[in-house]
Design an enzyme around this catalytic site. Structure first.
Site, PDB file in Angstrom:
ATOM      1  CD  GLU A 256      -1.110  -2.250   2.383  1.00  0.00           C
ATOM      2  OE1 GLU A 256      -0.082  -2.608   1.969  1.00  0.00           O
ATOM      3  OE2 GLU A 256      -1.862  -2.934   2.962  1.00  0.00           O
TER       4      GLU A 256
ATOM      5  CB  CYS B 149      -0.980  -0.352   5.239  1.00  0.00           C
ATOM      6  SG  CYS B 149       0.391  -0.916   4.955  1.00  0.00           S
TER       7      CYS B 149
ATOM      8  CB  ALA C 145      15.175 -54.838  -6.625  1.00  0.00           C
TER       9      ALA C 145
ATOM     10  CG  LEU D 290      19.348 -31.639   1.601  1.00  0.00           C
ATOM     11  CD1 LEU D 290      18.646 -31.925   2.872  1.00  0.00           C
ATOM     12  CD2 LEU D 290      18.376 -32.197   0.402  1.00  0.00           C
TER      13      LEU D 290
ATOM     14  NE  ARG E 299      23.150 -27.619  -8.774  1.00  0.00           N
ATOM     15  CZ  ARG E 299      22.333 -28.446  -9.491  1.00  0.00           C
ATOM     16  NH1 ARG E 299      21.892 -27.876 -10.794  1.00  0.00           N
ATOM     17  NH2 ARG E 299      21.967 -29.752  -9.343  1.00  0.00           N
TER      18      ARG E 299
HETATM   19  C1  AOF Z   1       3.652  -7.431   4.223  1.00  0.00           C
HETATM   20  N1  AOF Z   1       3.394  -6.487   3.113  1.00  0.00           N
HETATM   21  O1  AOF Z   1       2.250  -5.437   1.931  1.00  0.00           O
HETATM   22  C2  AOF Z   1       1.378  -5.940   3.863  1.00  0.00           C
HETATM   23  C3  AOF Z   1       1.405  -6.918   5.163  1.00  0.00           C
HETATM   24  O2  AOF Z   1       6.716  -6.746   9.769  1.00  0.00           O
HETATM   25  P1  AOF Z   1       5.754  -5.939   9.064  1.00  0.00           P
HETATM   26  O3  AOF Z   1       5.745  -4.638   9.608  1.00  0.00           O
HETATM   27  O4  AOF Z   1       6.514  -5.743   7.745  1.00  0.00           O
HETATM   28  O5  AOF Z   1       4.374  -6.527   9.054  1.00  0.00           O
HETATM   29  C4  AOF Z   1       4.145  -7.749   8.452  1.00  0.00           C
HETATM   30  C5  AOF Z   1       2.673  -7.975   8.536  1.00  0.00           C
HETATM   31  O6  AOF Z   1       1.809  -6.826   7.979  1.00  0.00           O
HETATM   32  C6  AOF Z   1       2.387  -9.338   7.836  1.00  0.00           C
HETATM   33  O7  AOF Z   1       2.337 -10.385   8.848  1.00  0.00           O
HETATM   34  C7  AOF Z   1       1.058  -9.004   7.351  1.00  0.00           C
HETATM   35  O8  AOF Z   1       0.003  -9.436   8.688  1.00  0.00           O
HETATM   36  C8  AOF Z   1       0.714  -7.510   7.313  1.00  0.00           C
HETATM   37  N2  AOF Z   1       0.276  -6.864   6.004  1.00  0.00           N
HETATM   38  N3  AOF Z   1       2.558  -7.416   5.351  1.00  0.00           N
HETATM   39  O9  AOF Z   1       4.603  -7.923   4.698  1.00  0.00           O
HETATM   40  C9  AOF Z   1       2.181  -5.922   2.903  1.00  0.00           C
HETATM   41  N4  AOF Z   1       0.140  -5.273   3.673  1.00  0.00           N
HETATM   42 ZN    ZN Z   2       0.847  -2.782   6.204  1.00  0.00          ZN
END
Ligand code: AOF
Ligand code: ZN
Length: 386
Positions: A53, A85, A164, A204, A207
């Site tokens: 956002e 946001c 086998a 594991l 690449r």
């Molecule tokens: C995101 N990206 O565009 C939106 C999210 O640690 P923060 O501040 O980046 O917050 C992460 C949390 O924010 C995420 O777990 C989700 O619940 C919310 N929205 N997160 O990474 C975004 N809009």
């Molecule tokens: Zn956000």
């Protein structure tokens, strides 16, 4: 253009973050001005970076006033690595917000409510299913409190992963094996059993296939019309954590999985003899369980604590059977080669099924050729639908 069309674009934008946002979700956003013209676009590119956002609002500037924002995930209402946001949308003067999926994260949810309280029109559930699919791993980890688990195997058409005499190399094509590396690169952790480590000595590691231009690290996520930005001093994406399920602490110090290419965690039973792995790997002790070594739910809980959102389970029919038996597999990816063996180990070991009524029922989600092979993707049928 319709709400659906703008949301589809937001979902498309979100996908640019695939593989680089963990432990965060992928999120896309489109901002329209008051007359309905696209004013800004954005996506979330990496944890710690601006949310979708904020990127889209920055691109829109003053044109956002009185406009509409389409977001694939409910705007957050918390200050985590970045500010809320919901507040950014209010300050920009957005009049209407269209959301695909509600945020199940209790720490961040509440953005829709806050916006409504301030007179913003909020609609939710637009293209929800499509947007959910893009965040399956993250949504599973938030809802269940454990990582999303994909079990991957390669087998002949008669379902065997070894001949086998135990030989198992190159059942599937180079195309299938390259595809497995893509799966590995997208996972936060790759899990294998000690049987596989002793038999095949796998590295594991992931690449990247030649020609894959996807940057290893995310950029600021600005995107109107432009190519995906990258670099920008952002920390490189972490290589997937390698996890060996090794109840009796038998991992040899010379195992390739202990090399320095990626971090490794060796999960041993709490009563296993102390193991001199020195600095080669971290050792975690978990409760011993029968028939398979350790408490697998406990292992996933430990990985969740380490912010592992997605696990790729590879190697070991026994280990895969135990995961399945405990209901810990969320997706199955099988690579089937057009070959027949007629004898040799099955791809899957005992999984708690004694009679046909107890069959683990799945539904196919996708079938794609990988060279001469087929890649089959399936998910367990949700219990309520059986
Ligand atoms: C995101 N990206 O565009 C939106 C999210 O640690 P923060 O501040 O980046 O917050 C992460 C949390 O924010 C995420 O777990 C989700 O619940 C919310 N929205 N997160 O990474 C975004 N809009
Ligand atoms: Zn956000």
């Amino acid at each position: 253009m319709t709400d659906q069309a703008h949301m589809r674009r937001a979902i498309e934008l979100a996908a640019h973050g695939r593989g680089t946002t963990s432990p965060n979700p992928i999120v896309g956003c489109v901002v329209l001005d008051a007359s309905g013209q696209v004013a800004g676009e954005g996506f979330h590119a990496y944890a710690g970076g601006p949310h979708a956002e904020v990127v889209a609002l920055r691109a829109a500037g003053e044109r956002a006033r009185g406009g509409t924002a389409y977001v694939t995930l409910e705007p957050c209402d918390h200050t985590g690595r970045t500010g809320p946001c919901a507040l950014a949308l209010l300050e920009a003067g957005i009049a209407r917000v269209v959301v695909a999926v509600n945020d199940p994260n209790p720490m961040a949810a509440g953005g829709a409510d806050r916006l409504r309280r301030h007179g913003v029109v909020v609609e939710t559930g637009v293209l929800a299913e499509e947007a959910e699919r893009g965040n399956t791993e993250w949504l599973t980890s938030v809802r269940l409190g454990r990582p999303h688990v994909t079990w991957k195997y390669a087998a002949t058409l008669d379902g065997r992963s070894a001949a086998a005499d135990g030989t198992s190399q190159w059942i599937t094509s180079p195309e299938s094996r390259a595809d497995v590396h893509r799966l590995r690169a997208e996972a936060d952790a790759i899990v294998a059993g000690i049987g596989t480590v002793l038999a095949d000595d796998p590295r594991l590691t992931a690449r990247r296939p030649p020609g894959d231009e996807t940057p290893a690290a995310g950029g600021p996520g600005l995107s109107p019309g432009g190519a995906r930005p990258h670099g920008d001093g952002v920390a490189a994406a972490r290589p997937p954590l390698r996890v060996v399920v090794d109840s009796d602490a038998r991992t040899p110090l010379t195992a390739r999985v202990l090399d320095s290419r990626a971090p490794t965690l060796v999960a041993v039973a709490d009563d296993a003899a102390a193991q001199p792995l020195a600095d080669a790997a971290e050792v975690v002790r978990l409760a011993r369980r029968r028939p398979y070594g350790i408490d697998l739910a406990g292992l996933l809980a430990e990985l969740h604590r380490r912010q592992i959102v997605s696990v790729l389970l590879e190697g070991g029919p026994t280990l895969a059977g135990s995961f399945l038996k405990e209901g810990l597999i969320d997706r199955v990816v099988g690579y089937l080669a057009p070959a027949l063996l007629g004898a040799g180990a099955a791809a899957l070991g005992p999984a708690g099924v004694a009679t046909i009524a107890e069959t683990h029922r799945l539904e196919f989600e996708d079938v794609t050729p990988t060279g001469p092979d087929l890649r089959l993707t399936a998910r367990p049928v949700p219990l309520k639908e059986l």
